[in-house]
Design an enzyme around this catalytic site. Structure first.
Site, PDB file in Angstrom:
ATOM      1  N   HIS A 162       0.836  -1.217   0.000  1.00 65.05           N
ATOM      2  CA  HIS A 162       0.000   0.000   0.000  1.00 65.05           C
ATOM      3  C   HIS A 162       0.867   1.262   0.000  1.00 65.05           C
ATOM      4  CE1 HIS A 162      -3.301  -2.758   1.164  1.00 65.05           C
ATOM      5  NE2 HIS A 162      -2.358  -3.319   1.899  1.00 65.05           N
ATOM      6  N   SER A 289      15.240  20.742 -16.161  1.00 68.64           N
ATOM      7  CA  SER A 289      14.037  21.538 -16.371  1.00 68.64           C
ATOM      8  C   SER A 289      14.433  22.807 -17.114  1.00 68.64           C
ATOM      9  CB  SER A 289      13.418  21.888 -15.018  1.00 68.64           C
ATOM     10  OG  SER A 289      12.600  23.033 -15.145  1.00 68.64           O
ATOM     11  N   LYS A 295      16.459  21.021 -11.016  1.00 63.19           N
ATOM     12  CA  LYS A 295      15.763  19.765 -11.318  1.00 63.19           C
ATOM     13  C   LYS A 295      16.624  18.755 -12.057  1.00 63.19           C
ATOM     14  CE  LYS A 295      12.058  18.704 -10.725  1.00 63.19           C
ATOM     15  NZ  LYS A 295      10.862  19.075 -11.491  1.00 63.19           N
ATOM     16  N   GLU A 302       9.965   7.832 -16.727  1.00 68.10           N
ATOM     17  CA  GLU A 302       8.624   8.367 -16.985  1.00 68.10           C
ATOM     18  C   GLU A 302       8.149   8.000 -18.397  1.00 68.10           C
ATOM     19  OE1 GLU A 302       8.276  12.628 -15.488  1.00 68.10           O
ATOM     20  OE2 GLU A 302      10.403  12.202 -15.326  1.00 68.10           O
TER      21      GLU A 302
END
Ligand code: ARG
Length: 470
Positions: A162, A289, A295, A302
């Site tokens: 979970h 970024s 970043k 992804e």
């Protein structure tokens, strides 16, 4: 739209007086994408020509002319010198038309053959090669996971259910979970190859042929044989030209492979976040970024996760294309190729890039140690300890639950409770009980098959190391 006169070398010759409308051809032609099958189309045609000679339908000289002509076309295609003509509909007609232009005997090549069995043949030949390449790439991805585990043998992290911290596991055990998944993908892939590797040539358009073709001869020429070199040929001409279950099967194997990769990527995205900080993916495999200078994004993870959508979509798309089709060949089947090509291209891009990225990924041992340094992760070990002391499991679970509540109330960690506090919860909780909170012991105590214990982990790592490298 002006219509062109149909010439002798198109599929329309004889029957049609006019050529197709330009927009009709633009819509129906598959040259836009099926030229990828060209070399397999040529190999299939060469085998077909040899077979026609073998059964007496082509003279030696005709066969030799056709073979040389096809080889010349193959060389031109490789050199980018071949002129593809959309008005010739597809890869098959393009090659045959050019062959006939170069070699008069080319007009005999299509004897006993239809594009319907030809395209099924080409697709099977193309796919079986891709499967073999992909299988090797999957093995390499597994190896990259094993190596990352081996290089971080002692690192423990919390395992999650979970997405809540559950129990300690070796990072390598977590990684090996994916190795197991990818092994099943690999097995499914090779199993699917058995059904891909069946020769449909000789099925004709739908109903075979009255000509004395030797289907098994062609099958052997093209490597459609089983492990005992027995030729594998399709057994129903209608099935052979109508069905694409070998494409669907591959795409479903690929979809599951993509799902497994996607889950791995999700773990890696989490682990590389500041919140977890378990890993650092190398600069070479991350992106920045355009706005925020600090970043470092796990872009490859992804995108791999994102591309899973198209791989699943391709599978659903294929199934939907097939579902309402009457037997046998229908042009709808032409829609199989882009879905198949896209699936192959996608997984053959994601599998190797993930392997490369994993090889450039560092494990942050301090962050892992800090995260796993939480005695409540070993609450279940305390339950087990009580069970070994003779307490029924349900009661032990309740007792440890109480202990956790007490620790929370006292704002203490589980292993910081005093002997008196332990006794207060249950008289069986002697100070010996606190020994379970030693991570080393905890990992030594997990010895059952498949558990994340130290010995078991070493056994599995050694197994995979040997298995994947031999
Ligand atoms: N381009 C077709 C395909 O991709 C080849 C078979 C065409 N057959 C036909 N009868 N139109 O499926």
């Amino acid at each position: 739209m002006p219509k062109k006169k149909s010439s002798q070398i198109t599929a329309r010759s004889g029957r049609f007086t006019d050529g197709p409308a330009a927009e009709a051809n633009a819509f129906t032609n598959s040259v836009k994408f099926d030229t990828r099958l060209a070399h397999h189309d040529i190999a299939g045609s060469i085998a077909h020509a040899r077979m026609l000679h073998h059964v007496g339908l082509l003279k030696e000289k005709e066969m030799a002319g056709i073979v040389a002509g096809l080889e010349g076309i193959g060389a031109d295609i490789s050199r980018g010198k071949f002129k593809w003509r959309a008005e010739l509909e597809d890869v098959h007609m393009n090659i045959e038309a050019e062959l006939t232009r170069r070699v008069p005997a080319g007009a005999k090549l299509h004897t006993g053959r239809s594009r319907n069995d030809q395209v099924a043949l080409d697709t099977r030949m193309w796919l079986r090669e891709e499967i073999c390449e992909l299988a090797n790439e999957i093995h390499d991805l597994q190896l990259a996971l094993v190596e990352l585990g081996e290089n971080n043998l002692k690192v423990l992290i919390p395992g999650y259910t979970h997405l809540q911290r559950a129990q300690p596991v070796f990072l390598a055990h977590h990684l090996l979970a994916y190795v197991e998944m990818f092994e099943r993908d690999y097995e499914r892939l090779l199993d699917c190859l058995v059904r891909v590797n069946v020769c449909p040539l000789g099925s004709g358009a739908i109903a075979g042929t009255t000509l004395p073709l030797d289907r098994e001869y062609v099958a052997c020429e093209l490597g459609f044989v089983d492990a005992h070199d027995k030729p594998m040929v399709t057994q129903n001409s209608m099935d052979a030209v109508a069905d694409r279950d070998f494409v669907v099967e591959f795409c479903s194997v690929a979809a599951l492979l993509a799902v497994h990769q996607s889950r791995l990527c999700e773990d890696l995205v989490l682990w590389s976040s500041s919140e977890f900080g378990y890993i650092t993916i190398g600069d070479a495999f991350t992106t920045g970024s355009s706005l925020m200078p600090q970043k470092k994004n796990p872009d490859i993870c992804e995108l791999t996760r994102g591309k899973t959508g198209r791989v699943i979509g391709n599978l659903v798309s294929l199934l939907t294309t097939l579902k309402g089709l009457p037997l046998t060949y229908n042009s709808d089947l032409q829609e199989d190729k882009e879905r198949l090509f896209d699936t192959v291209d996608t997984v053959r891009a994601t599998v190797p890039i993930l392997a490369a990225m994993l090889r450039d990924t560092a494990v942050n041992t301090k962050a892992c140690a800090a995260a796993v340094n939480d005695p409540s992760l070993l609450a279940t070990d305390l339950v087990d300890w009580l069970v070994l002391e003779g307490m029924p499991f349900r009661k032990a679970h309740h007792v440890v639950g109480k202990l956790i509540a007490l620790a929370e109330a006292k704002k203490k960690r589980l292993n910081q409770l005093t002997p008196a506090q332990l006794k207060q919860v249950d008289k069986n909780l002697t100070k010996d009980a606190l020994k379970v909170f030693d991570l080393k012991t905890a990992m030594a105590n997990r010895t059952t098959i498949g558990s994340p214990g130290k010995i078991e982990l070493k056994r599995r790592l050694a197994y995979w190391h040997k298995f994947l490298r031999h």
